[in-house]
Design a protein around this motif. Structure first.
Motif, PDB file in Angstrom:
ATOM      1  N   GLY A  22      -2.920  35.691 -29.965  1.00  0.00           N
ATOM      2  CA  GLY A  22      -2.616  34.575 -30.865  1.00  0.00           C
ATOM      3  C   GLY A  22      -1.235  34.132 -31.209  1.00  0.00           C
ATOM      4  O   GLY A  22      -0.607  34.431 -30.176  1.00  0.00           O
ATOM      5  N   PRO A  23      -1.339  33.444 -32.193  1.00  0.00           N
ATOM      6  CA  PRO A  23       0.085  33.032 -32.451  1.00  0.00           C
ATOM      7  C   PRO A  23       1.451  34.177 -32.545  1.00  0.00           C
ATOM      8  O   PRO A  23       2.663  33.813 -32.213  1.00  0.00           O
ATOM      9  CB  PRO A  23       0.234  32.147 -33.805  1.00  0.00           C
ATOM     10  N   GLY A  30      -4.520  41.033 -26.592  1.00  0.00           N
ATOM     11  CA  GLY A  30      -3.073  41.078 -27.239  1.00  0.00           C
ATOM     12  C   GLY A  30      -2.967  42.095 -28.506  1.00  0.00           C
ATOM     13  O   GLY A  30      -4.086  42.491 -28.876  1.00  0.00           O
ATOM     14  N   SER A  31      -1.931  42.152 -28.867  1.00  0.00           N
ATOM     15  CA  SER A  31      -1.529  43.212 -29.985  1.00  0.00           C
ATOM     16  C   SER A  31      -0.344  42.727 -30.611  1.00  0.00           C
ATOM     17  O   SER A  31       0.317  41.782 -30.010  1.00  0.00           O
ATOM     18  CB  SER A  31      -1.457  44.474 -29.477  1.00  0.00           C
ATOM     19  N   LYS A  32       0.362  43.311 -31.531  1.00  0.00           N
ATOM     20  CA  LYS A  32       1.293  42.966 -32.088  1.00  0.00           C
ATOM     21  C   LYS A  32       2.588  42.766 -31.321  1.00  0.00           C
ATOM     22  O   LYS A  32       2.880  43.372 -30.501  1.00  0.00           O
ATOM     23  CB  LYS A  32       1.483  43.884 -33.249  1.00  0.00           C
ATOM     24  N   ILE A  75      -0.788  34.653 -13.475  1.00  0.00           N
ATOM     25  CA  ILE A  75      -1.109  34.858 -14.957  1.00  0.00           C
ATOM     26  C   ILE A  75      -1.693  33.579 -15.656  1.00  0.00           C
ATOM     27  O   ILE A  75      -0.905  32.609 -15.514  1.00  0.00           O
ATOM     28  CB  ILE A  75       0.065  35.392 -15.638  1.00  0.00           C
ATOM     29  N   VAL A  76      -2.845  33.651 -16.216  1.00  0.00           N
ATOM     30  CA  VAL A  76      -3.369  32.783 -16.783  1.00  0.00           C
ATOM     31  C   VAL A  76      -3.394  33.146 -18.537  1.00  0.00           C
ATOM     32  O   VAL A  76      -3.566  34.110 -18.751  1.00  0.00           O
ATOM     33  CB  VAL A  76      -5.146  32.746 -16.477  1.00  0.00           C
ATOM     34  N   LEU A  77      -2.825  32.014 -19.122  1.00  0.00           N
ATOM     35  CA  LEU A  77      -2.826  32.139 -20.470  1.00  0.00           C
ATOM     36  C   LEU A  77      -4.037  31.998 -21.448  1.00  0.00           C
ATOM     37  O   LEU A  77      -4.702  30.717 -21.185  1.00  0.00           O
ATOM     38  CB  LEU A  77      -1.529  31.238 -21.312  1.00  0.00           C
ATOM     39  N   ASP A  78      -4.308  32.868 -22.247  1.00  0.00           N
ATOM     40  CA  ASP A  78      -5.258  32.428 -23.405  1.00  0.00           C
ATOM     41  C   ASP A  78      -4.718  32.581 -24.660  1.00  0.00           C
ATOM     42  O   ASP A  78      -4.338  33.625 -25.312  1.00  0.00           O
ATOM     43  CB  ASP A  78      -6.607  33.323 -23.336  1.00  0.00           C
ATOM     44  N   ASN A  79      -4.260  31.369 -25.210  1.00  0.00           N
ATOM     45  CA  ASN A  79      -3.344  31.133 -26.485  1.00  0.00           C
ATOM     46  C   ASN A  79      -4.225  31.428 -27.489  1.00  0.00           C
ATOM     47  O   ASN A  79      -3.869  31.272 -28.850  1.00  0.00           O
ATOM     48  CB  ASN A  79      -2.759  29.738 -26.414  1.00  0.00           C
ATOM     49  N   THR A  80      -5.470  31.299 -27.722  1.00  0.00           N
ATOM     50  CA  THR A  80      -6.250  31.340 -29.006  1.00  0.00           C
ATOM     51  C   THR A  80      -7.137  32.428 -29.012  1.00  0.00           C
ATOM     52  O   THR A  80      -8.152  32.707 -29.930  1.00  0.00           O
ATOM     53  CB  THR A  80      -7.372  30.304 -28.970  1.00  0.00           C
ATOM     54  N   GLY A  81      -6.822  33.609 -28.405  1.00  0.00           N
ATOM     55  CA  GLY A  81      -7.456  34.761 -28.388  1.00  0.00           C
ATOM     56  C   GLY A  81      -7.022  35.780 -29.558  1.00  0.00           C
ATOM     57  O   GLY A  81      -6.364  36.999 -29.352  1.00  0.00           O
ATOM     58  N   GLU A  90       1.914  35.655 -28.800  1.00  0.00           N
ATOM     59  CA  GLU A  90       1.448  36.857 -28.167  1.00  0.00           C
ATOM     60  C   GLU A  90       1.319  36.495 -26.563  1.00  0.00           C
ATOM     61  O   GLU A  90       1.926  37.212 -25.551  1.00  0.00           O
ATOM     62  CB  GLU A  90       0.152  37.448 -28.285  1.00  0.00           C
ATOM     63  N   PRO A  91       0.679  35.519 -26.088  1.00  0.00           N
ATOM     64  CA  PRO A  91       0.384  35.373 -24.661  1.00  0.00           C
ATOM     65  C   PRO A  91       1.720  35.207 -23.855  1.00  0.00           C
ATOM     66  O   PRO A  91       1.783  35.507 -22.623  1.00  0.00           O
ATOM     67  CB  PRO A  91      -0.528  34.304 -24.621  1.00  0.00           C
TER      68      PRO A  91
END
Length: 194
Positions: free
Chosen positions: A79-80, A42-44, A105-111, A87-88
């Motif tokens: 992240g959030p 992720g990024s901004k 697509i798999v989500l990683d919401n805490t990266g 972001e995800p």
């Protein structure tokens, strides 16, 4: 005393320049091979919920890999982000708009940072039966990402460089020149965002 200080400053500058050069040389090498999954770091996300330039570059590269048949699945890690635009979710929506099926697509919401993404990859890969991965990020981020994944015991890792060198990358290269040794020394494994 002034001469010693000058020498010390010169040595620090030389080490920083060598480190920045190494980061660029290593990061500019693509290692794209067919893999079970791509992991997009992720990024901004902009206030309006659109991906920033850096994030869009990563996502566009991921679409290329998916369309070329290099990966059948994608993990979007972030992240959030900004309120109402995690972001995800933004990453998934962008990929779907580019023709990638949501089922791929798999989500990683805490990266929330590189270390968290690598740590989260371990159970996600096990859960889905993934053994090999292509990590997608800009060239300056590749060396630190490689180290973070290796520290988590993920060794079948390949890299797809996203985008091209731009003048705005100088600040990121400087940050990576400091961040990479800190990761190597185990000093940047906390859950603070980066």
């Amino acid at each position: 005393m002034k001469t010693i200080l000058s020498w010390c400053v010169g040595i620090v500058v030389l080490i920083a320049l060598l480190g920045a050069t190494l980061i660029c040389v290593v990061g500019m090498r693509n290692d794209v091979q067919p893999s079970d999954v791509a992991i997009v770091l992720g990024s901004k996300v902009e206030d309006d919920g659109t991906p920033s330039v850096h994030l869009r570059i990563r996502l566009d590269r991921t679409v290329e890999l998916y369309n070329a048949g290099m990966v059948p699945m994608i993990i979007v890690s972030g992240g959030p982000g900004v309120p109402a635009h995690p972001e995800p979710i933004v990453m998934r929506d962008y990929l779907v708009a580019q023709g990638v099926p949501a089922s791929a697509i798999v989500l990683d919401n805490t990266g929330i940072n590189t270390a968290a993404t690598a740590r989260n990859a371990v159970p996600l890969m096990a859960e889905h039966g993934f053994h090999s991965v292509i990590v997608v990020s800009e060239y300056f981020h590749v060396p630190r990402t490689r180290l973070a994944f290796a520290q988590q015991g993920i060794h079948d890792v390949h890299y797809a460089r996203a985008g091209y060198p731009l003048p705005r990358d100088l600040l990121a290269i400087a940050r990576e020149t400091v961040g990479l040794p800190l990761y190597w020394l185990g000093m940047r494994q906390s859950d603070t965002a980066e």
